[in-house]
Design a protein around this motif. Sequence first.
Motif, mmCIF file in Angstrom:
data_model
loop_
_atom_site.group_PDB
_atom_site.id
_atom_site.type_symbol
_atom_site.label_atom_id
_atom_site.label_comp_id
_atom_site.label_asym_id
_atom_site.label_seq_id
_atom_site.Cartn_x
_atom_site.Cartn_y
_atom_site.Cartn_z
ATOM 1 N N SER A 26 0.830 -1.184 0.153
ATOM 2 C CA SER A 26 0.047 0.168 0.228
ATOM 3 C C SER A 26 0.979 1.232 -0.199
ATOM 4 O O SER A 26 0.433 2.272 -0.732
ATOM 5 N N ARG A 28 3.770 1.543 -1.167
ATOM 6 C CA ARG A 28 4.490 1.587 -2.222
ATOM 7 C C ARG A 28 3.469 2.253 -3.689
ATOM 8 O O ARG A 28 3.930 3.094 -4.281
ATOM 9 N N ASN A 29 2.310 1.618 -3.408
ATOM 10 C CA ASN A 29 1.258 1.862 -4.422
ATOM 11 C C ASN A 29 0.529 3.167 -4.581
ATOM 12 O O ASN A 29 0.219 3.968 -5.591
ATOM 13 N N ASN A 30 -0.013 3.483 -3.159
ATOM 14 C CA ASN A 30 -0.980 4.219 -3.182
ATOM 15 C C ASN A 30 -0.596 5.741 -3.257
ATOM 16 O O ASN A 30 -1.514 6.589 -3.985
ATOM 17 N N GLN A 48 -11.215 -1.824 6.238
ATOM 18 C CA GLN A 48 -10.177 -0.769 5.500
ATOM 19 C C GLN A 48 -11.054 0.567 4.957
ATOM 20 O O GLN A 48 -11.942 0.475 4.348
ATOM 21 N N ASP A 67 -8.036 -10.324 -3.909
ATOM 22 C CA ASP A 67 -6.949 -10.773 -3.206
ATOM 23 C C ASP A 67 -7.245 -11.986 -2.290
ATOM 24 O O ASP A 67 -7.880 -12.000 -1.373
ATOM 25 N N SER A 68 -6.172 -13.129 -2.338
ATOM 26 C CA SER A 68 -6.510 -14.313 -1.689
ATOM 27 C C SER A 68 -6.093 -14.344 -0.332
ATOM 28 O O SER A 68 -6.562 -15.410 0.635
ATOM 29 N N ARG A 69 -5.784 -13.267 0.056
ATOM 30 C CA ARG A 69 -5.254 -13.094 1.441
ATOM 31 C C ARG A 69 -6.519 -12.751 2.474
ATOM 32 O O ARG A 69 -6.412 -12.795 3.555
HETATM 33 P P1 FAD Z 1 2.662 -7.266 -5.887
HETATM 34 O O1 FAD Z 1 4.080 -6.871 -6.226
HETATM 35 O O2 FAD Z 1 1.953 -8.157 -7.032
HETATM 36 O O3 FAD Z 1 2.773 -8.021 -4.750
HETATM 37 C C1 FAD Z 1 3.009 -7.488 -3.565
HETATM 38 C C2 FAD Z 1 3.293 -8.459 -2.307
HETATM 39 O O4 FAD Z 1 1.867 -8.896 -2.221
HETATM 40 C C3 FAD Z 1 4.197 -9.536 -2.827
HETATM 41 O O5 FAD Z 1 4.872 -9.895 -1.703
HETATM 42 C C4 FAD Z 1 3.053 -10.520 -3.483
HETATM 43 O O6 FAD Z 1 3.785 -12.199 -2.983
HETATM 44 C C5 FAD Z 1 1.987 -10.420 -2.362
HETATM 45 N N1 FAD Z 1 0.617 -10.759 -2.846
HETATM 46 C C6 FAD Z 1 0.134 -10.059 -4.037
HETATM 47 N N2 FAD Z 1 -1.220 -10.506 -4.084
HETATM 48 C C7 FAD Z 1 -1.140 -11.816 -3.273
HETATM 49 C C8 FAD Z 1 -2.486 -12.447 -3.096
HETATM 50 N N3 FAD Z 1 -3.432 -12.390 -3.839
HETATM 51 N N4 FAD Z 1 -2.199 -13.473 -2.103
HETATM 52 C C9 FAD Z 1 -0.869 -13.706 -1.502
HETATM 53 N N5 FAD Z 1 0.183 -12.495 -1.710
HETATM 54 C C10 FAD Z 1 0.036 -11.909 -2.538
HETATM 55 N N6 FAD Z 1 -2.801 -2.802 -2.410
HETATM 56 C C11 FAD Z 1 -2.535 -1.544 -2.679
HETATM 57 O O7 FAD Z 1 -1.824 -1.242 -3.437
HETATM 58 N N7 FAD Z 1 -3.139 -0.492 -1.662
HETATM 59 C C12 FAD Z 1 -3.964 -0.791 -0.749
HETATM 60 O O8 FAD Z 1 -4.577 0.031 0.157
HETATM 61 C C13 FAD Z 1 -4.218 -2.431 -0.292
HETATM 62 N N8 FAD Z 1 -5.061 -2.664 0.774
HETATM 63 C C14 FAD Z 1 -5.143 -3.897 0.897
HETATM 64 C C15 FAD Z 1 -5.847 -4.594 1.941
HETATM 65 C C16 FAD Z 1 -6.040 -5.740 2.123
HETATM 66 C C17 FAD Z 1 -7.064 -6.148 3.546
HETATM 67 C C18 FAD Z 1 -5.682 -6.796 1.633
HETATM 68 C C19 FAD Z 1 -5.858 -8.102 1.743
HETATM 69 C C20 FAD Z 1 -4.844 -6.453 0.178
HETATM 70 C C21 FAD Z 1 -4.595 -4.999 -0.055
HETATM 71 N N9 FAD Z 1 -3.653 -4.486 -0.987
HETATM 72 C C22 FAD Z 1 -3.557 -3.333 -1.210
HETATM 73 C C23 FAD Z 1 -3.194 -5.743 -1.768
HETATM 74 C C24 FAD Z 1 -3.841 -5.732 -3.185
HETATM 75 O O9 FAD Z 1 -4.900 -6.741 -3.155
HETATM 76 C C25 FAD Z 1 -2.694 -6.403 -4.347
HETATM 77 O O10 FAD Z 1 -2.144 -7.687 -3.864
HETATM 78 C C26 FAD Z 1 -1.693 -5.225 -4.684
HETATM 79 O O11 FAD Z 1 -2.551 -4.024 -4.868
HETATM 80 C C27 FAD Z 1 -1.023 -5.673 -5.929
HETATM 81 O O12 FAD Z 1 -0.020 -4.807 -5.955
HETATM 82 P P2 FAD Z 1 1.249 -4.954 -6.818
HETATM 83 O O13 FAD Z 1 1.075 -5.695 -8.228
HETATM 84 O O14 FAD Z 1 2.101 -3.572 -6.827
HETATM 85 O O15 FAD Z 1 1.883 -5.975 -5.839
#
Ligand code: FAD
Length: 139
Positions: A26, A28-30, A48, A67-69
């Motif tokens: 977050s 990094r991206n937001n 959130q 997102d699978s988390r």
């Molecule tokens: P990547 O470089 O693709 O991934 C970043 C890291 O997250 C890596 O370590 C990767 O292994 C891990 N990852 C990515 N997706 C998954 C997944 N589905 N399951 C397990 N690990 C994973 N993203 C934001 O940019 N801003 C937010 O405010 C934000 N809030 C979030 C809140 C929650 C509750 C959750 C669960 C996720 C949130 N995310 C947020 C993450 C978002 O869902 C994406 O994973 C992210 O935006 C992908 O960005 P990226 O391509 O730059 O990251």
Amino acid sequence: MLARLIYASRAPSLRAGDVADILKTSRRNNPACGITGALCYLDGAYMQYLEGDEVDIAKLYAVIERDSRHVAPVVLDRSFLALRTFPDWSMALLRWDERIKAVFHAVSPVQPLDLYRIPADGAASVFRALARTSNWVPL
Ligand code: FAD
């Protein structure tokens, strides 16, 4: 237009490092898309608060909800805004203590406290109240 989106979700199989990884991503991206906000995690549930341009918020939420988390995300509030509540934080994390739990209990009497069951009309007011506390780790 400036907008906010608040959702809750469940993380039944949270792994060590998940919250830290989410915050790192977050942070990094937001900033690049002007999104600010705050994240709460308590006892297997996330809540959130995302604020920014409505189009950017919708795009980010479309990614987050896949997102699978976490599972079964539910949007609690989606509204237009005049001002941001968390203008300086790309994504802050709430530190829990009994005082903060009391703020949540004021809008949700459910025991034990369950972020997933915060009433939709109370979610924004909880975040507004919490924004004035010092229990955030600003990130
Ligand atoms: P990547 O470089 O693709 O991934 C970043 C890291 O997250 C890596 O370590 C990767 O292994 C891990 N990852 C990515 N997706 C998954 C997944 N589905 N399951 C397990 N690990 C994973 N993203 C934001 O940019 N801003 C937010 O405010 C934000 N809030 C979030 C809140 C929650 C509750 C959750 C669960 C996720 C949130 N995310 C947020 C993450 C978002 O869902 C994406 O994973 C992210 O935006 C992908 O960005 P990226 O391509 O730059 O990251």
